[in-house]
Motif scaffolding. Sequence first.
Motif, PDB file in Angstrom:
ATOM      1  N   THR A 294      -2.464   0.439  -4.332  1.00  0.00           N
ATOM      2  CA  THR A 294      -1.860  -0.861  -4.054  1.00  0.00           C
ATOM      3  C   THR A 294      -1.074  -1.304  -5.283  1.00  0.00           C
ATOM      4  O   THR A 294      -1.580  -1.219  -6.409  1.00  0.00           O
ATOM      5  CB  THR A 294      -2.925  -1.915  -3.719  1.00  0.00           C
ATOM      6  OG1 THR A 294      -3.680  -1.452  -2.600  1.00  0.00           O
ATOM      7  CG2 THR A 294      -2.290  -3.252  -3.383  1.00  0.00           C
TER       8      THR A 294
ATOM      9  N   ARG B 215     -10.696  -2.773   0.775  1.00  0.00           N
ATOM     10  CA  ARG B 215     -10.192  -3.081  -0.570  1.00  0.00           C
ATOM     11  C   ARG B 215     -10.676  -4.464  -1.015  1.00  0.00           C
ATOM     12  O   ARG B 215     -11.120  -4.644  -2.148  1.00  0.00           O
ATOM     13  CB  ARG B 215      -8.662  -3.063  -0.524  1.00  0.00           C
ATOM     14  CG  ARG B 215      -7.985  -2.415  -1.665  1.00  0.00           C
ATOM     15  CD  ARG B 215      -6.478  -2.330  -1.431  1.00  0.00           C
ATOM     16  NE  ARG B 215      -6.154  -1.123  -0.716  1.00  0.00           N
ATOM     17  CZ  ARG B 215      -5.437  -1.048   0.406  1.00  0.00           C
ATOM     18  NH1 ARG B 215      -4.907  -2.120   0.946  1.00  0.00           N
ATOM     19  NH2 ARG B 215      -5.229   0.098   0.983  1.00  0.00           N
TER      20      ARG B 215
ATOM     21  N   GLU C  42       0.862  -1.169   0.000  1.00  0.00           N
ATOM     22  CA  GLU C  42       0.000   0.000   0.000  1.00  0.00           C
ATOM     23  C   GLU C  42       0.906   1.228   0.000  1.00  0.00           C
ATOM     24  O   GLU C  42       1.858   1.298   0.773  1.00  0.00           O
ATOM     25  CB  GLU C  42      -0.886   0.018   1.246  1.00  0.00           C
ATOM     26  CG  GLU C  42      -1.752   1.268   1.331  1.00  0.00           C
ATOM     27  CD  GLU C  42      -2.443   1.400   2.673  1.00  0.00           C
ATOM     28  OE1 GLU C  42      -3.650   1.094   2.742  1.00  0.00           O
ATOM     29  OE2 GLU C  42      -1.778   1.816   3.646  1.00  0.00           O
TER      30      GLU C  42
END
Length: 175
Positions: free
Chosen positions: A116, A153, A92
């Motif tokens: 990411t 996510r 990240e």
Amino acid sequence: MTEQLSAKKMRESRAVKASIVLPPDTNTHHTMFGGKVMAYIDDIAAISAMRHCRKRVVTASTDSVDFLNPIKVGDSICLESYVTWTHKTSMEVFVKVVAEDLLTGQRVLCATSFLTFVALDADNRPTPVPNVIPETPEEQSLYESASIRAEARRARRAESKKHAEAFNPKKPWDR
């Protein structure tokens, strides 16, 4: 044989990019195109990811780009990025975008983003990345909240896969 990777400090992946905003970079409001800011964000984040793992990387996702203040023609735009969290093969990266009025020196936070990246080996397959070590209070805060963003996510990716299945273009003869 498993490669042993040493953890790295967040500051080792830090990257900074500065540029002056010129008229071709702006829209009809004389503020910087959001898409251009997004391209700068992806570029600087990729540099941080590669500095962290010292491998080629691909962008896996952009959580969001939150535009907080406009960036005007004639301003300086400064982007700063660094790796805030790692998983097995992914990283990240946090990016903050600051504009500076070069005549007054006034600086303002204009955007933030989390992206990411996945590290790739020579065969373009995901490959392990080093863990990351936070040091400053800002880094510690981002590191500690990373698992919440990672869960969001995963949920968003599952939803995207559902949409992909439902809206994937079919061949004319499959209707």
